[in-house]
Design an enzyme around this catalytic site. Structure first.
Site, PDB file in Angstrom:
ATOM      1  CG  ASP A  50      -1.821   1.208   1.272  1.00  0.00           C
ATOM      2  OD1 ASP A  50      -2.954   1.077   0.774  1.00  0.00           O
ATOM      3  OD2 ASP A  50      -1.421   2.287   1.771  1.00  0.00           O
ATOM      4  CE1 TYR A  55       0.738   7.759   2.419  1.00  0.00           C
ATOM      5  CE2 TYR A  55       1.174   5.486   1.856  1.00  0.00           C
ATOM      6  CZ  TYR A  55       0.344   6.446   2.403  1.00  0.00           C
ATOM      7  OH  TYR A  55      -0.855   6.068   2.950  1.00  0.00           O
ATOM      8  CG  HIS A 113      -4.559   9.848   0.366  1.00  0.00           C
ATOM      9  ND1 HIS A 113      -3.234   9.729   0.018  1.00  0.00           N
ATOM     10  CD2 HIS A 113      -4.631   9.437   1.650  1.00  0.00           C
ATOM     11  CE1 HIS A 113      -2.536   9.280   1.051  1.00  0.00           C
ATOM     12  NE2 HIS A 113      -3.364   9.102   2.060  1.00  0.00           N
TER      13      HIS A 113
HETATM   14  P1  NDP Z   1       0.774   1.523  11.772  1.00  0.00           P
HETATM   15  O1  NDP Z   1      -0.291   1.390  12.801  1.00  0.00           O
HETATM   16  O2  NDP Z   1       0.930   0.479  10.739  1.00  0.00           O
HETATM   17  O3  NDP Z   1       2.125   1.702  12.588  1.00  0.00           O
HETATM   18  C1  NDP Z   1       3.358   1.889  11.990  1.00  0.00           C
HETATM   19  C2  NDP Z   1       4.366   2.179  13.103  1.00  0.00           C
HETATM   20  O4  NDP Z   1       4.480   1.050  13.964  1.00  0.00           O
HETATM   21  C3  NDP Z   1       5.742   2.468  12.569  1.00  0.00           C
HETATM   22  O5  NDP Z   1       6.290   3.503  13.363  1.00  0.00           O
HETATM   23  C4  NDP Z   1       6.512   1.164  12.795  1.00  0.00           C
HETATM   24  O6  NDP Z   1       7.863   1.471  13.015  1.00  0.00           O
HETATM   25  C5  NDP Z   1       5.835   0.609  14.039  1.00  0.00           C
HETATM   26  N1  NDP Z   1       5.801  -0.857  14.086  1.00  0.00           N
HETATM   27  C6  NDP Z   1       5.414  -1.697  13.098  1.00  0.00           C
HETATM   28  N2  NDP Z   1       5.482  -2.979  13.503  1.00  0.00           N
HETATM   29  C7  NDP Z   1       5.921  -2.965  14.775  1.00  0.00           C
HETATM   30  C8  NDP Z   1       6.226  -3.973  15.721  1.00  0.00           C
HETATM   31  N3  NDP Z   1       6.038  -5.272  15.445  1.00  0.00           N
HETATM   32  N4  NDP Z   1       6.703  -3.595  16.944  1.00  0.00           N
HETATM   33  C9  NDP Z   1       6.868  -2.279  17.244  1.00  0.00           C
HETATM   34  N5  NDP Z   1       6.595  -1.262  16.382  1.00  0.00           N
HETATM   35  C10 NDP Z   1       6.130  -1.604  15.152  1.00  0.00           C
HETATM   36  O7  NDP Z   1       0.597   2.969  11.116  1.00  0.00           O
HETATM   37  P2  NDP Z   1       0.572   3.588   9.652  1.00  0.00           P
HETATM   38  O8  NDP Z   1       0.071   4.954   9.807  1.00  0.00           O
HETATM   39  O9  NDP Z   1       1.859   3.415   8.980  1.00  0.00           O
HETATM   40  O10 NDP Z   1      -0.560   2.758   8.878  1.00  0.00           O
HETATM   41  C11 NDP Z   1      -0.305   1.618   8.081  1.00  0.00           C
HETATM   42  C12 NDP Z   1      -0.383   1.961   6.597  1.00  0.00           C
HETATM   43  O11 NDP Z   1      -1.663   2.481   6.271  1.00  0.00           O
HETATM   44  C13 NDP Z   1       0.555   3.075   6.151  1.00  0.00           C
HETATM   45  O12 NDP Z   1       1.903   2.690   6.082  1.00  0.00           O
HETATM   46  C14 NDP Z   1      -0.069   3.481   4.847  1.00  0.00           C
HETATM   47  O13 NDP Z   1       0.271   2.559   3.828  1.00  0.00           O
HETATM   48  C15 NDP Z   1      -1.542   3.418   5.202  1.00  0.00           C
HETATM   49  N6  NDP Z   1      -2.071   4.726   5.664  1.00  0.00           N
HETATM   50  C16 NDP Z   1      -3.130   5.279   4.955  1.00  0.00           C
HETATM   51  C17 NDP Z   1      -3.665   6.491   5.329  1.00  0.00           C
HETATM   52  C18 NDP Z   1      -4.777   7.066   4.544  1.00  0.00           C
HETATM   53  O14 NDP Z   1      -5.126   8.234   4.781  1.00  0.00           O
HETATM   54  N7  NDP Z   1      -5.385   6.326   3.632  1.00  0.00           N
HETATM   55  C19 NDP Z   1      -3.137   7.253   6.472  1.00  0.00           C
HETATM   56  C20 NDP Z   1      -2.055   6.596   7.157  1.00  0.00           C
HETATM   57  C21 NDP Z   1      -1.574   5.375   6.774  1.00  0.00           C
HETATM   58  P3  NDP Z   1       9.093   0.851  12.139  1.00  0.00           P
HETATM   59  O15 NDP Z   1       8.838   1.157  10.707  1.00  0.00           O
HETATM   60  O16 NDP Z   1      10.263   1.551  12.712  1.00  0.00           O
HETATM   61  O17 NDP Z   1       9.075  -0.626  12.421  1.00  0.00           O
END
Ligand code: NDP
Length: 273
Positions: A50, A55, A113
């Site tokens: 995704d 991004y 979006h």
């Molecule tokens: P998430 O809830 O997926 O959390 C991501 C965070 O959690 C990162 O900081 C990551 O850090 C950390 N993390 C991931 N796995 C672990 C783990 N096992 N243990 C500890 N920390 C962890 O948040 P997102 O906002 O990124 O949402 C997921 C996806 O949804 C996005 O990446 C994007 O593709 C989409 N999205 C869509 C939006 C929209 O408006 N349509 C808005 C926001 C997101 P690290 O990378 O350092 O592991």
């Protein structure tokens, strides 16, 4: 949703198969970071990525797909049209830019979006056009509330296949979930891990001990058991791997219900009215 393994799919209302588990790449930096994350995810079985033009990492996502040597039809790629690109003509231009950056011939899913008021219906028309031309396998929306969907459905020729929204134990939006289910719009979670803060929730920690899993795995499994597609983001291989270890246990209906009751309609990102 029948949960089988990391490559299991839900069937969208146009019969397109969408993997219910994928990798989010928001905040994965363009270049080496996103390339390595996506390549590793694909290597260990992820088949759904995704991204979004906002991004700024579509190029890296495209490079990783190419380098993975997985057949195009075996991966599911989502991108999104950003707010400043909305409107009919701008959306088509933005879509073509995304496709070019990703170096792909078509997208599996393209989303609006955010519902930019005054523009999102025009934007939808552009998505319908691109869908009919075969440039996108499925089209959908993101961050749409019931009133936006109702308004869109008044003029839409095609009902969105997906609504991607913030979803985690503190924000379930049951009315929106029910509305989407009733209209065959697949619900998809963003920020399923509460941006990495899910391990601060007592109940989730208790359940993690009970099921011999970590809190991140518990909440991702809960997403799937609720029929919600989920795309946790990580750029760290160890976490990308661990987040996918959710196909060997099942949360009891009583515990699913307990997690549901954590809901307090609390958003991580305030809704931009
Ligand atoms: P998430 O809830 O997926 O959390 C991501 C965070 O959690 C990162 O900081 C990551 O850090 C950390 N993390 C991931 N796995 C672990 C783990 N096992 N243990 C500890 N920390 C962890 O948040 P997102 O906002 O990124 O949402 C997921 C996806 O949804 C996005 O990446 C994007 O593709 C989409 N999205 C869509 C939006 C929209 O408006 N349509 C808005 C926001 C997101 P690290 O990378 O350092 O592991």
């Amino acid at each position: 949703m029948e949960i089988t393994d990391i490559q299991g799919c839900v069937t969208l209302h146009n019969n397109v198969e969408m993997p219910y588990f994928g990798l989010g790449v928001f905040k994965s930096h363009e270049g080496e970071e996103v390339i390595n994350a996506v390549k590793y995810a694909l290597e260990i079985g992820y088949r759904h990525i995704d991204t979004a033009s906002m991004y700024n990492n579509e190029k890296g996502v495209g490079i990783a797909i190419k380098q993975s040597n997985i057949k195009r039809e075996d991966v599911f790629i989502t991108s999104k049209v950003w707010n400043s690109d909305q409107g009919y003509k701008n959306t088509i231009k933005a879509f073509n830019n995304s496709l070019k950056k990703l170096a792909l011939e078509y997208l599996d899913l393209y989303l609006i979006h955010w519902p930019v008021i005054g523009l999102y219906k025009e934007t939808w028309k552009a998505l319908e056009y691109l869908y009919k031309k075969g440039k996108i396998k499925a089209i959908g929306v993101s961050n749409f509330l019931i009133n936006h969907l109702e308004e869109l459905l008044k003029t839409a020729e095609i009902v969105p296949m997906v609504n991607q929204v913030e979803f985690h134990p503190y924000l379930i939006q049951q009315n929106l979930l029910d509305f989407c289910a009733k209209n065959n719009i697949q619900f998809e979670a963003w920020a399923p891990l509460m941006r990495g803060n899910i391990n601060k929730v007592d109940l989730i920690n208790t359940l993690a001990k009970k099921y011999n899993k970590n809190p991140f795995q518990v909440v991702l499994r809960w997403n799937l058991q609720k029929g919600v597609v989920t795309i946790p983001k990580s750029s760290k291989p160890v976490r990308i791997h661990s987040n996918a270890q959710i196909f060997d246990f099942e949360i009891s209906p009583e515990d699913v219900f307990k997690i549901d009751r954590l809901d307090k309609n609390e958003r991580i990102i305030p809704y931009p009215a």
